[in-house]
Design a protein around this motif. Structure first.
Motif, PDB file in Angstrom:
ATOM      1  N   VAL A   1       8.025  11.164 -40.329  1.00 43.32           N
ATOM      2  CA  VAL A   1       6.969  10.319 -40.889  1.00 43.32           C
ATOM      3  C   VAL A   1       7.034   8.918 -40.301  1.00 43.32           C
ATOM      4  N   ALA A   2       8.240   8.365 -40.171  1.00 41.88           N
ATOM      5  CA  ALA A   2       8.389   7.028 -39.600  1.00 41.88           C
ATOM      6  C   ALA A   2       7.889   6.998 -38.157  1.00 41.88           C
TER       7      ALA A   2
ATOM      8  N   PRO B   1       2.585   2.668 -34.559  1.00 43.10           N
ATOM      9  CA  PRO B   1       1.269   2.548 -33.907  1.00 43.10           C
ATOM     10  C   PRO B   1       1.240   3.101 -32.484  1.00 43.10           C
ATOM     11  N   ARG B   2       2.269   2.828 -31.691  1.00 43.37           N
ATOM     12  CA  ARG B   2       2.262   3.295 -30.304  1.00 43.37           C
ATOM     13  C   ARG B   2       2.348   4.813 -30.219  1.00 43.37           C
ATOM     14  N   PHE B   3       3.192   5.399 -31.052  1.00 41.75           N
ATOM     15  CA  PHE B   3       3.295   6.860 -31.035  1.00 41.75           C
ATOM     16  C   PHE B   3       2.009   7.487 -31.541  1.00 41.75           C
ATOM     17  N   ARG B   4       1.410   6.901 -32.580  1.00 43.11           N
ATOM     18  CA  ARG B   4       0.163   7.441 -33.116  1.00 43.11           C
ATOM     19  C   ARG B   4      -0.943   7.374 -32.063  1.00 43.11           C
ATOM     20  N   THR B   5      -0.975   6.289 -31.299  1.00 42.14           N
ATOM     21  CA  THR B   5      -1.977   6.161 -30.239  1.00 42.14           C
ATOM     22  C   THR B   5      -1.755   7.195 -29.147  1.00 42.14           C
ATOM     23  N   PHE B   6      -0.492   7.389 -28.781  1.00 38.52           N
ATOM     24  CA  PHE B   6      -0.183   8.355 -27.729  1.00 38.52           C
ATOM     25  C   PHE B   6      -0.505   9.786 -28.170  1.00 38.52           C
ATOM     26  N   ALA B   7      -0.205  10.117 -29.435  1.00 39.55           N
ATOM     27  CA  ALA B   7      -0.383  11.491 -29.909  1.00 39.55           C
ATOM     28  C   ALA B   7      -1.802  11.803 -30.360  1.00 39.55           C
ATOM     29  N   ALA B   8      -2.679  10.785 -30.460  1.00 39.61           N
ATOM     30  CA  ALA B   8      -4.037  11.018 -30.955  1.00 39.61           C
ATOM     31  C   ALA B   8      -4.820  11.916 -30.008  1.00 39.61           C
TER      32      ALA B   8
ATOM     33  N   GLY C   1      -8.442  16.831 -19.910  1.00 42.28           N
ATOM     34  CA  GLY C   1      -8.312  18.190 -19.411  1.00 42.28           C
ATOM     35  C   GLY C   1      -7.262  18.993 -20.152  1.00 42.28           C
ATOM     36  N   ALA C   2      -7.334  20.312 -19.973  1.00 39.00           N
ATOM     37  CA  ALA C   2      -6.415  21.198 -20.682  1.00 39.00           C
ATOM     38  C   ALA C   2      -4.966  20.934 -20.281  1.00 39.00           C
ATOM     39  N   PHE C   3      -4.716  20.694 -18.988  1.00 39.25           N
ATOM     40  CA  PHE C   3      -3.340  20.481 -18.532  1.00 39.25           C
ATOM     41  C   PHE C   3      -2.732  19.233 -19.185  1.00 39.25           C
ATOM     42  N   ARG C   4      -3.499  18.133 -19.185  1.00 32.80           N
ATOM     43  CA  ARG C   4      -2.981  16.902 -19.775  1.00 32.80           C
ATOM     44  C   ARG C   4      -2.832  17.038 -21.294  1.00 32.80           C
ATOM     45  N   ARG C   5      -3.712  17.797 -21.913  1.00 32.87           N
ATOM     46  CA  ARG C   5      -3.613  17.998 -23.351  1.00 32.87           C
ATOM     47  C   ARG C   5      -2.344  18.782 -23.705  1.00 32.87           C
ATOM     48  N   ILE C   6      -2.062  19.823 -22.924  1.00 37.52           N
ATOM     49  CA  ILE C   6      -0.847  20.605 -23.160  1.00 37.52           C
ATOM     50  C   ILE C   6       0.394  19.765 -22.883  1.00 37.52           C
ATOM     51  N   ALA C   7       0.372  18.991 -21.784  1.00 34.67           N
ATOM     52  CA  ALA C   7       1.514  18.137 -21.465  1.00 34.67           C
ATOM     53  C   ALA C   7       1.750  17.093 -22.546  1.00 34.67           C
ATOM     54  N   ARG C   8       0.662  16.536 -23.081  1.00 29.32           N
ATOM     55  CA  ARG C   8       0.801  15.548 -24.147  1.00 29.32           C
ATOM     56  C   ARG C   8       1.395  16.199 -25.403  1.00 29.32           C
ATOM     57  N   GLY C   9       0.933  17.411 -25.719  1.00 31.93           N
ATOM     58  CA  GLY C   9       1.477  18.110 -26.884  1.00 31.93           C
ATOM     59  C   GLY C   9       2.959  18.397 -26.737  1.00 31.93           C
ATOM     60  N   LEU C  10       3.384  18.804 -25.529  1.00 26.74           N
ATOM     61  CA  LEU C  10       4.809  19.054 -25.292  1.00 26.74           C
ATOM     62  C   LEU C  10       5.617  17.767 -25.384  1.00 26.74           C
ATOM     63  N   ALA C  11       5.053  16.670 -24.883  1.00 29.63           N
ATOM     64  CA  ALA C  11       5.751  15.384 -24.963  1.00 29.63           C
ATOM     65  C   ALA C  11       5.923  14.945 -26.412  1.00 29.63           C
ATOM     66  N   VAL C  12       4.892  15.149 -27.232  1.00 32.05           N
ATOM     67  CA  VAL C  12       4.980  14.804 -28.655  1.00 32.05           C
ATOM     68  C   VAL C  12       6.039  15.676 -29.336  1.00 32.05           C
ATOM     69  N   THR C  13       6.040  16.963 -29.023  1.00 32.18           N
ATOM     70  CA  THR C  13       7.039  17.867 -29.604  1.00 32.18           C
ATOM     71  C   THR C  13       8.449  17.448 -29.214  1.00 32.18           C
ATOM     72  N   LEU C  14       8.633  17.091 -27.933  1.00 29.63           N
ATOM     73  CA  LEU C  14       9.951  16.670 -27.473  1.00 29.63           C
ATOM     74  C   LEU C  14      10.377  15.370 -28.155  1.00 29.63           C
ATOM     75  N   ALA C  15       9.450  14.422 -28.274  1.00 28.05           N
ATOM     76  CA  ALA C  15       9.783  13.142 -28.899  1.00 28.05           C
ATOM     77  C   ALA C  15      10.180  13.316 -30.365  1.00 28.05           C
ATOM     78  N   THR C  16       9.440  14.135 -31.089  1.00 23.42           N
ATOM     79  CA  THR C  16       9.783  14.364 -32.496  1.00 23.42           C
ATOM     80  C   THR C  16      11.117  15.093 -32.621  1.00 23.42           C
ATOM     81  N   GLY C  17      11.349  16.050 -31.722  1.00 14.85           N
ATOM     82  CA  GLY C  17      12.623  16.776 -31.757  1.00 14.85           C
ATOM     83  C   GLY C  17      13.802  15.859 -31.487  1.00 14.85           C
ATOM     84  N   ILE C  18      13.675  14.971 -30.502  1.00 11.02           N
ATOM     85  CA  ILE C  18      14.757  14.040 -30.184  1.00 11.02           C
ATOM     86  C   ILE C  18      14.987  13.081 -31.351  1.00 11.02           C
TER      87      ILE C  18
END
Length: 391
Positions: free
Chosen positions: A65-66, A71-78, A83-100
């Motif tokens: 939740v934190a 704000p920066r993470f919310r902007t990045f994950a919005a 394109g589909a490739f960038r959307r998938i890459a962004r989703g994986l980056a968000v998943t990795l960031a939350t996992g870390i």
């Protein structure tokens, strides 16, 4: 169906609050949601506060939740038009960031309770989460629907293959030498300082939050740099692990996996436990085992352990006791057994519980603490205080 476990109650309360927030047009995912869930759990089970389930469950959700409120993470994950490739890459980056983020927050808690922390979970989740969300769960739902007509068997087979792939990933990550990080036991005070630092980082929303990193880093650094114990003794005195120049050795080489795992994790040692009887400096019989070890300062120590319940000749046993620095036994030792430093037997362990000893510093840590009033702890008779010469 699942029982009223702490994570279950927390999830139920969170789901109800999210639904209520969405119905009122409010932002439902906030730290107030986490706080409300914690208050409900503590109202029903206040003792859950000191358990790893409560601490790890709420710490992980608070971290998510934190991070989501930043704000920066919310902007990045919005979501955005891309394109589909960038959307998938962004989703994986968000998943990795939350996992870390979750791994880092849970590390001090896992080190305190289990003496080890995971390192590769965030990377494994890059495969595990999409596989579970987009393959396993839809296949299970489809199989359940088709079971009404008796046609679900092929989809259950596909579900099994997907789960086998998930298990293969889990076993592969667990087998990696970098999967977990072991550390010696973290003290209660050090753990308290670390938790305060974590809460400071997670609850503040301004630049002040980064001041909490100092106690967190200090707590983790001190834990990993602390001298691990040289001797570990279980509460019944039967099992003893000794640190040697090449690793750790155990008194009873037929001890089960549970005992071996507990001793290894408490010592922060990731390796096989050898037998004390096989050490070059050991002299063992069926009833006694004497071994010499060196501490971090190079000083030699002589240890003596009993291995059976057979009555040993007094003259021989008294001589061995006098030559040893520490004597450990799972039975009551006679009064005429006088080692140079410590006599650890069944009577002493009934008051202290298991022991860990750091020879170089002369430190002895006990499982039972002064004033511990848990009802399952057997208290010694009144007037039988702890001998000052033994600890």
């Amino acid at each position: 169906m699942t029982g009223a476990e702490v994570p279950t109650v927390r999830s139920c309360v969170a789901a109800l609050l999210v639904l209520g927030g969405l119905a009122m047009g409010r932002d439902a995912v906030t730290l107030r949601l986490v706080a409300t869930g914690a208050l409900v759990v503590l109202f029903l089970w206040p003792e859950a506060l000191v358990g790893p389930s409560f601490q790890m469950s709420f710490a992980a959700v608070t971290a998510l939740v934190a991070l989501a409120e930043h704000p920066r993470f919310r902007t990045f994950a919005a979501a955005r038009d891309e394109g589909a490739f960038r959307r998938i890459a962004r989703g994986l980056a968000v998943t990795l960031a939350t996992g870390i983020a979750v791994e880092l927050v849970l590390m001090p808690i896992a080190l305190f309770h289990f003496h080890k922390a995971g390192l590769l979970g965030a990377f494994a989740n890059l495969i595990a989460i999409p596989l579970t969300t987009f393959v396993v769960m839809p296949l299970e739902a489809l199989a359940l629907v088709l079971d009404v007509a008796g046609l679900g068997a092929p989809f259950w087979w596909l579900t099994q293959q997907a789960l086998n792939l998930l298990l293969l990933l889990a076993h592969g990550v667990a087998a990696s030498p970098m999967a977990t990080l072991l550390a010696p036991t973290m003290g209660m005070g050090l753990f308290g300082i670390t938790v305060v630092g974590l809460l400071w980082c997670l609850l503040w929303r301004t630049g002040w939050r980064w001041l909490g990193l100092a106690p967190v880093l200090i707590g983790v650094a001190v834990t990993f740099t602390a001298a691990p114990p040289d001797i570990l003794i279980t509460g019944d005195g039967r099992h003893v692990a000794v640190r040697t120049g090449k690793g750790m050795a155990i008194l009873r080489d037929r001890a089960g996996d549970y005992v071996r795992d507990v001793l290894s994790e408490s010592a922060g040692y990731d390796g096989e436990l050898a037998a004390i009887a096989d050490l070059p400096d050991a002299r063992c019989s069926r009833d006694l085992c004497a071994v010499g070890v060196k501490d971090g300062n190079g000083r030699s120590w002589r240890l003596l352990f009993t291995r059976s319940t057979v009555l040993i000749e007094r003259s021989d046993f008294a001589r061995d006791c006098a030559a040893a620095d520490i004597v450990v036994s799972d039975r009551g030792l006679p009064r005429w057994c006088h080692p140079r430093w410590m006599k650890i037997d069944r009577r002493l362990l009934a008051r202290t519980g298991g022991l860990s000893i750091t020879l170089a510093k002369g430190e002895v840590h006990t499982v039972h603490r002064v004033g511990d009033a848990h009802p399952w702890i057997v208290r010694p008779p009144r007037g039988s205080g702890r001998p000052k010469s033994q600890l």
